[in-house]
Design a protein around this motif. Structure first.
Motif, mmCIF file in Angstrom:
data_model
loop_
_atom_site.group_PDB
_atom_site.id
_atom_site.type_symbol
_atom_site.label_atom_id
_atom_site.label_comp_id
_atom_site.label_asym_id
_atom_site.label_seq_id
_atom_site.Cartn_x
_atom_site.Cartn_y
_atom_site.Cartn_z
ATOM 1 N N GLN A 170 -57.543 17.987 -37.830
ATOM 2 C CA GLN A 170 -57.260 17.296 -36.573
ATOM 3 C C GLN A 170 -55.896 17.707 -36.010
ATOM 4 O O GLN A 170 -55.756 17.979 -34.820
ATOM 5 C CB GLN A 170 -57.295 15.778 -36.787
ATOM 6 N N GLY A 171 -54.897 17.743 -36.882
ATOM 7 C CA GLY A 171 -53.573 18.167 -36.443
ATOM 8 C C GLY A 171 -53.579 19.622 -35.993
ATOM 9 O O GLY A 171 -52.958 19.980 -34.984
ATOM 10 N N PHE A 172 -54.301 20.455 -36.741
ATOM 11 C CA PHE A 172 -54.430 21.870 -36.392
ATOM 12 C C PHE A 172 -55.099 22.025 -35.029
ATOM 13 O O PHE A 172 -54.643 22.785 -34.174
ATOM 14 C CB PHE A 172 -55.250 22.569 -37.471
ATOM 15 N N ARG A 173 -56.168 21.265 -34.806
ATOM 16 C CA ARG A 173 -56.886 21.323 -33.527
ATOM 17 C C ARG A 173 -55.952 20.959 -32.360
ATOM 18 O O ARG A 173 -55.948 21.632 -31.325
ATOM 19 C CB ARG A 173 -58.076 20.355 -33.550
ATOM 20 N N ALA A 174 -55.163 19.917 -32.539
ATOM 21 C CA ALA A 174 -54.274 19.475 -31.466
ATOM 22 C C ALA A 174 -53.219 20.531 -31.148
ATOM 23 O O ALA A 174 -52.939 20.823 -29.980
ATOM 24 C CB ALA A 174 -53.598 18.154 -31.858
ATOM 25 N N GLU A 175 -52.642 21.126 -32.186
ATOM 26 C CA GLU A 175 -51.600 22.130 -31.974
ATOM 27 C C GLU A 175 -52.157 23.411 -31.366
ATOM 28 O O GLU A 175 -51.538 24.010 -30.484
ATOM 29 C CB GLU A 175 -50.893 22.418 -33.304
ATOM 30 N N VAL A 176 -53.333 23.821 -31.824
ATOM 31 C CA VAL A 176 -53.955 25.034 -31.273
ATOM 32 C C VAL A 176 -54.372 24.806 -29.826
ATOM 33 O O VAL A 176 -54.243 25.702 -28.983
ATOM 34 C CB VAL A 176 -55.156 25.455 -32.138
ATOM 35 N N THR A 177 -54.843 23.607 -29.516
ATOM 36 C CA THR A 177 -55.222 23.289 -28.138
ATOM 37 C C THR A 177 -54.006 23.356 -27.221
ATOM 38 O O THR A 177 -54.100 23.847 -26.089
ATOM 39 C CB THR A 177 -55.869 21.895 -28.063
ATOM 40 N N ASP A 178 -52.871 22.898 -27.692
ATOM 41 C CA ASP A 178 -51.637 22.981 -26.901
ATOM 42 C C ASP A 178 -51.278 24.445 -26.621
ATOM 43 O O ASP A 178 -50.888 24.796 -25.496
ATOM 44 C CB ASP A 178 -50.477 22.302 -27.635
ATOM 45 N N ILE A 179 -51.406 25.283 -27.633
ATOM 46 C CA ILE A 179 -51.130 26.709 -27.442
ATOM 47 C C ILE A 179 -52.106 27.296 -26.434
ATOM 48 O O ILE A 179 -51.714 28.043 -25.527
ATOM 49 C CB ILE A 179 -51.229 27.461 -28.786
ATOM 50 N N PHE A 180 -53.374 26.954 -26.572
ATOM 51 C CA PHE A 180 -54.421 27.469 -25.689
ATOM 52 C C PHE A 180 -54.134 27.116 -24.233
ATOM 53 O O PHE A 180 -54.221 27.975 -23.341
ATOM 54 C CB PHE A 180 -55.773 26.899 -26.115
ATOM 55 N N GLU A 181 -53.790 25.859 -23.992
ATOM 56 C CA GLU A 181 -53.526 25.431 -22.615
ATOM 57 C C GLU A 181 -52.244 26.054 -22.068
ATOM 58 O O GLU A 181 -52.156 26.351 -20.870
ATOM 59 C CB GLU A 181 -53.450 23.900 -22.547
ATOM 60 N N GLY A 182 -51.271 26.267 -22.933
ATOM 61 C CA GLY A 182 -50.054 26.924 -22.488
ATOM 62 C C GLY A 182 -50.294 28.361 -22.085
ATOM 63 O O GLY A 182 -49.740 28.857 -21.085
ATOM 64 N N VAL A 183 -51.159 29.049 -22.809
ATOM 65 C CA VAL A 183 -51.478 30.444 -22.509
ATOM 66 C C VAL A 183 -52.302 30.555 -21.230
ATOM 67 O O VAL A 183 -52.240 31.569 -20.531
ATOM 68 C CB VAL A 183 -52.218 31.081 -23.700
ATOM 69 N N ARG A 184 -53.065 29.516 -20.898
ATOM 70 C CA ARG A 184 -53.906 29.543 -19.702
ATOM 71 C C ARG A 184 -53.092 29.868 -18.449
ATOM 72 O O ARG A 184 -53.603 30.468 -17.494
ATOM 73 C CB ARG A 184 -54.618 28.198 -19.520
ATOM 74 N N GLU A 185 -51.827 29.483 -18.445
ATOM 75 C CA GLU A 185 -50.980 29.717 -17.275
ATOM 76 C C GLU A 185 -50.607 31.192 -17.095
ATOM 77 O O GLU A 185 -50.104 31.588 -16.042
ATOM 78 C CB GLU A 185 -49.696 28.882 -17.398
ATOM 79 N N ASN A 186 -50.853 31.996 -18.108
ATOM 80 C CA ASN A 186 -50.517 33.425 -18.045
ATOM 81 C C ASN A 186 -51.627 34.151 -17.277
ATOM 82 O O ASN A 186 -52.735 34.315 -17.784
ATOM 83 C CB ASN A 186 -50.384 33.982 -19.459
ATOM 84 N N ARG A 187 -51.323 34.600 -16.087
ATOM 85 C CA ARG A 187 -52.315 35.296 -15.252
ATOM 86 C C ARG A 187 -51.906 36.743 -14.977
ATOM 87 O O ARG A 187 -52.284 37.331 -13.973
ATOM 88 C CB ARG A 187 -52.537 34.535 -13.939
ATOM 89 N N GLU A 188 -51.179 37.307 -15.889
ATOM 90 C CA GLU A 188 -50.796 38.702 -15.760
ATOM 91 C C GLU A 188 -51.969 39.607 -16.117
ATOM 92 O O GLU A 188 -52.922 39.185 -16.762
ATOM 93 C CB GLU A 188 -49.602 39.008 -16.665
ATOM 94 N N GLY A 189 -51.883 40.876 -15.724
ATOM 95 C CA GLY A 189 -52.903 41.855 -16.078
ATOM 96 C C GLY A 189 -54.034 41.939 -15.081
ATOM 97 O O GLY A 189 -54.124 41.145 -14.123
ATOM 98 N N ASN A 190 -54.908 42.900 -15.291
ATOM 99 C CA ASN A 190 -56.043 43.151 -14.393
ATOM 100 C C ASN A 190 -57.306 43.422 -15.206
ATOM 101 O O ASN A 190 -57.237 43.921 -16.336
ATOM 102 C CB ASN A 190 -55.759 44.361 -13.499
ATOM 103 N N ILE A 191 -58.447 43.102 -14.623
ATOM 104 C CA ILE A 191 -59.710 43.355 -15.316
ATOM 105 C C ILE A 191 -60.033 44.844 -15.264
ATOM 106 O O ILE A 191 -59.537 45.584 -14.411
ATOM 107 C CB ILE A 191 -60.871 42.540 -14.709
#
Length: 434
Positions: free
Chosen positions: A112-133
């Motif tokens: 549960q603690g792992f899930r919460a911490e990984v989810t925080d990392i995931f949402e923080g990374v979502r803001e990264n919109r660099e790069g191109n397809i």
């Protein structure tokens, strides 16, 4: 955060001691969930919640009879079950796994603690919109650039899926490490490396070049993968070869869905001019086996392999199978030999992220393989596998968000393979600066 996984010998000792212990305390798990004031009744919801909180899904095949009966009792019998039936169910299932799951003794005990911490990392990374397809493959140019998925499977089969983890995508070059591992077992390492080298190329993954011996530099780039395609299942039709590889993928992911995308295949075949050029160079240099298939069949097989489709959720199980020494965590089936896994992880570590491989090894320190669809398979040996998917790529062809997520996760849990002390160096530096 992680429980140390021992060697095969230690696991064997654990099984023996476990059997002796449980023979005298076989009702221990029943006692955990007895309803207060009704010793002959078990509260099913508590047991299901503990399994869920520990990362075990209701569809886990290893505990399926137990899970199906618990779910039925929760939905149709007021969440109650007799203690006697619960004990019988436990004795008819994977008792060692059930014991470890209920007692929070799996590789990630505080899931549960792992899930919460990984989810925080995931949402923080979502803001990264660099790069191109990737637009040079028409079918990939149609993909939503904002897709973002991260999935994790531990070597004990604990599952976590975030974002667009059920969205299917083509594996592209991320599948090269799997094709290599399969070839090592079905063809042999000696034969494979008679035709393919072991070093970084120092050039782009689709460079029209060979090493000084006239061979591809390694199996993780296009030229090496083309030679692998000439070695796998020689003498069989392309469709039979594809069926064989797909069946191996399905074993690697515990029987979860593995498909192929005909649109991606057509797109690859119609626009893969550089791969045709690499193929002709290989043929002209005598890099293919003399008794191998015609070049047209090799290229056709290659384009089909690039078009195999999985989800991030499925990819995490595949990566976890590599993390678990070739044994699929969700089925217990031995899919790959230990030697094939060792060799595959070695080349994933040194060559898995194209020309970014050196920087990845330095910053993240984990075996991984990327593809231009935006997928990165990441292996944390003896602990877990990850599949990250985001189509925006950096200059070398790797997922920007995938790299960002992996760096943050490795820093958070000291996952770098050469961080032997377990120290939090980042925190030490910050403390010294203050």
């Amino acid at each position: 955060m992680f429980t140390r996984i021992g060697t095969a010998a230690l696991r064997s000792c654990f099984r023996q001691s476990f059997s002796r212990k449980f023979a005298s305390t076989e009702n221990l798990l029943v006692d955990l969930y007895r309803k207060e004031g009704a010793l002959d009744t078990v509260t099913v919801s508590l047991a299901l919640n503990d399994l869920r909180d520990g990362g075990i899904r209701k569809t886990d095949k290893r505990l399926l009879p137990l899970l199906e009966r618990l779910v039925h009792a929760q939905e149709n019998e007021n969440g109650q079950m007799s203690a006697e039936e619960f004990e019988k169910l436990l004795n008819c299932t994977n008792l060692e796994l059930a014991y470890k799951a209920f007692q929070k003794q799996l590789i990630i005990p505080d899931f549960q603690g792992f899930r919460a911490e990984v989810t925080d990392i995931f949402e923080g990374v979502r803001e990264n919109r660099e790069g191109n397809i990737a637009t040079y493959i028409p079918d990939l140019a149609k993909v939503d650039p904002d897709l973002w998925a991260a999935a994790i499977c531990s070597v004990d089969g604990q599952r976590l899926a975030l974002g667009d983890s059920a969205k299917r995508f083509s594996v592209q070059s991320a599948g090269k490490c799997l094709n290599y591992a399969i070839a090592l077992d079905s063809v042999s390492s000696d034969v494979v490396h008679k035709y393919i080298g072991l070093e970084q190329s120092g050039k782009e993954f689709n460079a029209i070049t060979l090493n000084e011996e006239g061979r591809p530099h390694n199996p993780m780039i296009n030229s090496g993968s083309l030679v692998l395609c000439s070695l796998l299942e020689r003498g069989r039709s392309v469709s039979d070869k594809l069926d064989f590889v797909r069946s191996q993928y399905e074993r690697l992911c515990g029987g979860e869905s593995v498909g192929t995308n005909s649109s991606t295949y057509s797109s690859e075949k119609e626009t893969g001019h550089r791969n045709y050029a690499i193929g002709h160079l290989l043929q002209d240099s005598g890099a293919f086996p003399a008794d191998g298939p015609p070049l047209g069949e090799i290229l056709d097989f290659y384009f089909h392999l690039c078009s195999i489709e999985i989800t991030a959720d499925t990819g995490a199980v595949i990566a976890a199978t590599l993390a678990n020494g070739g044994i699929c965590p969700t089925t217990g089936e031995k899919v790959l030999s230990a030697l094939a896994v060792r060799n595959t992880l070695s080349l994933m570590f040194s060559c898995g992220l194209y020309d970014y491989s050196g920087q990845w090894a330095f910053a993240v320190g984990l075996p991984a393989k990327s593809g231009v669809s935006g997928c990165i398979l990441v292996v944390v040996p003896n602990k877990m596998g990850l599949c990250l998917m985001s189509p925006r790529l950096e200059e070398h062809g790797n997922s920007v968000r995938g790299i960002d997520f992996a760096k943050r996760l490795a820093d958070k849990y000291n996952l770098h393979q050469f961080d032997l002390s377990g120290k939090d160096y980042k925190r030490e530096i910050e403390e010294e600066a203050n």
